[in-house]
Design a protein around this motif. Structure first.
Motif, PDB file in Angstrom:
ATOM      1  N   HIS A 109      44.685 -21.798  28.482  1.00 54.16           N
ATOM      2  CA  HIS A 109      43.471 -22.005  27.684  1.00 54.16           C
ATOM      3  C   HIS A 109      43.644 -21.676  26.203  1.00 54.16           C
ATOM      4  O   HIS A 109      42.768 -22.004  25.403  1.00 54.16           O
ATOM      5  CB  HIS A 109      42.316 -21.179  28.263  1.00 54.16           C
ATOM      6  CG  HIS A 109      41.830 -21.692  29.578  1.00 54.16           C
ATOM      7  ND1 HIS A 109      41.073 -22.830  29.699  1.00 54.16           N
ATOM      8  CD2 HIS A 109      42.012 -21.226  30.836  1.00 54.16           C
ATOM      9  CE1 HIS A 109      40.787 -23.039  30.968  1.00 54.16           C
ATOM     10  NE2 HIS A 109      41.361 -22.082  31.688  1.00 54.16           N
TER      11      HIS A 109
ATOM     12  N   GLY B 224      41.749 -24.409  24.694  1.00 57.76           N
ATOM     13  CA  GLY B 224      42.463 -25.329  25.571  1.00 57.76           C
ATOM     14  C   GLY B 224      43.844 -25.696  25.063  1.00 57.76           C
ATOM     15  O   GLY B 224      44.417 -26.694  25.484  1.00 57.76           O
TER      16      GLY B 224
ATOM     17  N   LYS C  51      40.099 -26.533  30.053  1.00 48.63           N
ATOM     18  CA  LYS C  51      38.796 -26.534  29.375  1.00 48.63           C
ATOM     19  C   LYS C  51      38.908 -25.826  28.035  1.00 48.63           C
ATOM     20  O   LYS C  51      39.632 -24.851  27.885  1.00 48.63           O
ATOM     21  CB  LYS C  51      37.759 -25.774  30.204  1.00 48.63           C
ATOM     22  CG  LYS C  51      37.210 -26.550  31.354  1.00 48.63           C
ATOM     23  CD  LYS C  51      35.933 -27.224  30.953  1.00 48.63           C
ATOM     24  CE  LYS C  51      35.274 -27.811  32.162  1.00 48.63           C
ATOM     25  NZ  LYS C  51      34.842 -29.166  31.997  1.00 48.63           N
ATOM     26  N   LYS C  52      38.151 -26.326  27.093  1.00 46.08           N
ATOM     27  CA  LYS C  52      37.968 -25.638  25.810  1.00 46.08           C
ATOM     28  C   LYS C  52      36.858 -24.622  26.046  1.00 46.08           C
ATOM     29  O   LYS C  52      35.666 -24.926  25.923  1.00 46.08           O
ATOM     30  CB  LYS C  52      37.630 -26.637  24.715  1.00 46.08           C
ATOM     31  CG  LYS C  52      38.775 -27.559  24.402  1.00 46.08           C
ATOM     32  CD  LYS C  52      38.425 -28.566  23.327  1.00 46.08           C
ATOM     33  CE  LYS C  52      39.665 -29.318  22.932  1.00 46.08           C
ATOM     34  NZ  LYS C  52      39.764 -30.651  23.468  1.00 46.08           N
ATOM     35  N   LEU C  53      37.257 -23.434  26.439  1.00 42.75           N
ATOM     36  CA  LEU C  53      36.299 -22.410  26.849  1.00 42.75           C
ATOM     37  C   LEU C  53      35.349 -22.017  25.733  1.00 42.75           C
ATOM     38  O   LEU C  53      34.195 -21.676  26.000  1.00 42.75           O
ATOM     39  CB  LEU C  53      37.045 -21.179  27.381  1.00 42.75           C
ATOM     40  CG  LEU C  53      37.890 -21.440  28.633  1.00 42.75           C
ATOM     41  CD1 LEU C  53      38.682 -20.195  28.994  1.00 42.75           C
ATOM     42  CD2 LEU C  53      37.010 -21.884  29.787  1.00 42.75           C
TER      43      LEU C  53
ATOM     44  N   PHE D  55      32.764 -24.569  26.205  1.00 44.37           N
ATOM     45  CA  PHE D  55      32.209 -24.662  27.551  1.00 44.37           C
ATOM     46  C   PHE D  55      31.358 -23.458  27.945  1.00 44.37           C
ATOM     47  O   PHE D  55      30.278 -23.613  28.521  1.00 44.37           O
ATOM     48  CB  PHE D  55      33.359 -24.854  28.548  1.00 44.37           C
ATOM     49  CG  PHE D  55      32.934 -24.977  29.971  1.00 44.37           C
ATOM     50  CD1 PHE D  55      32.252 -26.104  30.410  1.00 44.37           C
ATOM     51  CD2 PHE D  55      33.220 -23.980  30.890  1.00 44.37           C
ATOM     52  CE1 PHE D  55      31.862 -26.237  31.729  1.00 44.37           C
ATOM     53  CE2 PHE D  55      32.838 -24.101  32.208  1.00 44.37           C
ATOM     54  CZ  PHE D  55      32.162 -25.232  32.636  1.00 44.37           C
TER      55      PHE D  55
ATOM     56  N   ARG E 223      33.851 -20.043  39.326  1.00 47.75           N
ATOM     57  CA  ARG E 223      35.005 -20.875  38.972  1.00 47.75           C
ATOM     58  C   ARG E 223      36.277 -20.048  38.825  1.00 47.75           C
ATOM     59  O   ARG E 223      37.348 -20.460  39.263  1.00 47.75           O
ATOM     60  CB  ARG E 223      34.749 -21.637  37.672  1.00 47.75           C
ATOM     61  CG  ARG E 223      34.076 -22.935  37.874  1.00 47.75           C
ATOM     62  CD  ARG E 223      35.007 -23.885  38.624  1.00 47.75           C
ATOM     63  NE  ARG E 223      34.297 -25.105  38.907  1.00 47.75           N
ATOM     64  CZ  ARG E 223      34.213 -25.658  40.107  1.00 47.75           C
ATOM     65  NH1 ARG E 223      34.790 -25.103  41.137  1.00 47.75           N
ATOM     66  NH2 ARG E 223      33.548 -26.769  40.277  1.00 47.75           N
TER      67      ARG E 223
ATOM     68  N   THR F 173      42.218 -29.813  39.736  1.00 49.50           N
ATOM     69  CA  THR F 173      42.695 -29.387  38.423  1.00 49.50           C
ATOM     70  C   THR F 173      43.758 -28.312  38.625  1.00 49.50           C
ATOM     71  O   THR F 173      44.035 -27.910  39.743  1.00 49.50           O
ATOM     72  CB  THR F 173      41.554 -28.805  37.553  1.00 49.50           C
ATOM     73  OG1 THR F 173      41.211 -27.501  38.043  1.00 49.50           O
ATOM     74  CG2 THR F 173      40.328 -29.700  37.543  1.00 49.50           C
TER      75      THR F 173
END
Length: 102
Positions: A33, A39, A52-54, A57, A69, A77
């Motif tokens: 990440h 990400g 994911k671009k935390l 997100f 998650r 994924t």
């Protein structure tokens, strides 16, 4: 939707847990990440779908969703389940850190 066993879970830690969460994130999450959750980690470059671009997100989801998650991963994924690797407290500390990402 968040499964019933995770729905409504709340973080027992406050923002002060972010420092401990940052250390856990650096070792376990940043490789994919990226250090700031964009990400862009070195291991993430080879993943499909990309991580994911935390930083974008996290503000759009609830803490119980994040806990679910991280705990169970995401099928289809490269997001692996962290249950049994990280303790519940460590997952919550990471979530505290995630809220600091920009």
């Amino acid at each position: 939707p968040v499964p019933a066993e995770f729905a409504g879970k709340t973080n027992p830690f406050g923002p002060d847990a972010a420092a401990d969460g940052a250390k856990i994130f650096e070792v376990n999450c940043a490789p994919c990440h990226g250090p700031q959750g964009h990400g862009d980690g070195p291991a993430g470059a080879a993943l499909d779908p990309e991580p994911k671009k935390l930083s974008e997100f996290v503000p759009t989801v609830s803490d119980d969703f994040l806990f679910w998650r991280i705990n169970t991963g995401k099928p289809g994924t490269s997001m692996a389940p962290w249950a049994g690797i990280l303790t519940e407290d460590q997952i919550w500390q990471v979530i505290s850190f995630l809220h600091t990402l920009k």
